[in-house]
Design a protein around this motif. Structure first.
Motif, PDB file in Angstrom:
ATOM      1  N   GLN A 148      37.856  43.605  51.004  1.00  0.00           N
ATOM      2  CA  GLN A 148      38.135  45.030  50.835  1.00  0.00           C
ATOM      3  C   GLN A 148      37.111  45.847  51.618  1.00  0.00           C
ATOM      4  O   GLN A 148      35.929  45.521  51.651  1.00  0.00           O
TER       5      GLN A 148
ATOM      6  N   PRO B 290      40.843  38.107  49.365  1.00  0.00           N
ATOM      7  CA  PRO B 290      41.272  39.514  49.324  1.00  0.00           C
ATOM      8  C   PRO B 290      40.259  40.424  48.612  1.00  0.00           C
ATOM      9  O   PRO B 290      40.104  41.584  48.990  1.00  0.00           O
ATOM     10  N   ILE B 291      39.589  39.888  47.617  1.00  0.00           N
ATOM     11  CA  ILE B 291      38.591  40.699  46.896  1.00  0.00           C
ATOM     12  C   ILE B 291      37.421  41.029  47.816  1.00  0.00           C
ATOM     13  O   ILE B 291      36.984  42.170  47.909  1.00  0.00           O
TER      14      ILE B 291
ATOM     15  N   SER C 233      36.955  44.818  41.213  1.00  0.00           N
ATOM     16  CA  SER C 233      37.476  44.697  42.578  1.00  0.00           C
ATOM     17  C   SER C 233      38.860  44.058  42.581  1.00  0.00           C
ATOM     18  O   SER C 233      39.743  44.484  43.328  1.00  0.00           O
TER      19      SER C 233
ATOM     20  N   ILE D 128      43.200  45.348  43.628  1.00  0.00           N
ATOM     21  CA  ILE D 128      44.261  44.625  44.343  1.00  0.00           C
ATOM     22  C   ILE D 128      45.483  44.445  43.436  1.00  0.00           C
ATOM     23  O   ILE D 128      46.609  44.656  43.850  1.00  0.00           O
TER      24      ILE D 128
ATOM     25  N   ALA E 213      44.602  38.187  42.020  1.00  0.00           N
ATOM     26  CA  ALA E 213      44.298  38.855  43.297  1.00  0.00           C
ATOM     27  C   ALA E 213      44.453  37.890  44.474  1.00  0.00           C
ATOM     28  O   ALA E 213      44.115  38.239  45.604  1.00  0.00           O
TER      29      ALA E 213
END
Length: 188
Positions: free
Chosen positions: A42, A38-39, A111, A115, A33
């Motif tokens: 969200q 990025p996790i 999560s 992605i 990811a």
């Protein structure tokens, strides 16, 4: 069938194995990811408290039921502890800590899967279905089997086996209680 000593040996092997393998899966998921950024960035799924509460209340109830089951089963295990200190460490430190860590790992993996694959995959078997390497699939499925058996035997067999044995001690041993529980589980 072989009693608590074998169960203890299996749990002492299975718990660290599953924890390490889940840690490896977290590392893989975070790497795929492109890091925690990025996790964690969200967007939330609930915009208002009105959207949140219909999901939160049943989820909270499920978690209370989950913890209540473990609370009711805890004496089946702590009575084998060598001291009150061992019992306290297991109930106050070990259980909440490992459950929190596993929950956090599950959230991170799910999560990250959103992605990586464009959809949140919460079921480990579905996630393993996305892997291509047969060796990784085999190791992953073995880990799922170990986790499933170790958790379910400890959580769903020990307590009723003790109940059957204590209800009819002249006729039913712990071993027989475990077999009765297994048969009832299969029939269910």
């Amino acid at each position: 069938y072989k009693g608590m000593d074998l169960l203890r040996k299996v749990e002492n092997w299975a718990a660290p194995f599953v924890m390490v393998m889940t840690g490896i899966l977290v590392w893989w998921a975070v790497d795929q990811a492109h890091g925690l950024g990025p996790i964690m960035s969200q967007e939330g799924k609930f915009k208002t408290i009105g959207e949140f509460m219909p999901v939160f209340i049943p989820s909270l109830t499920a978690m209370i039921g989950f913890w209540a089951t473990l609370s009711l089963n805890m004496p089946d295990f702590t009575r084998y502890g060598k001291s009150q200190k061992e019992q306290t460490i297991g109930q106050v430190i070990a259980l909440p800590t490992t459950m929190t860590i596993f929950s956090a790992m599950g959230i991170l993996i799910t999560s990250a899967s959103a992605i990586i694959y464009g959809e949140a995959i919460w079921d480990p078997v579905d996630l393993v279905g996305k892997f291509k390497d047969p060796v990784i699939v085999a190791i992953s499925m073995f880990t799922i089997v170990v986790a499933t058996l170790s958790v379910n035997i400890a959580a769903n067999v020990v307590s009723p086996a003790n109940d059957f044995a204590n209800a009819f001690p002249k006729y039913i041993s712990f071993r027989t209680g475990g077999l009765i529980t297994g048969i009832i589980g299969i029939l269910m």
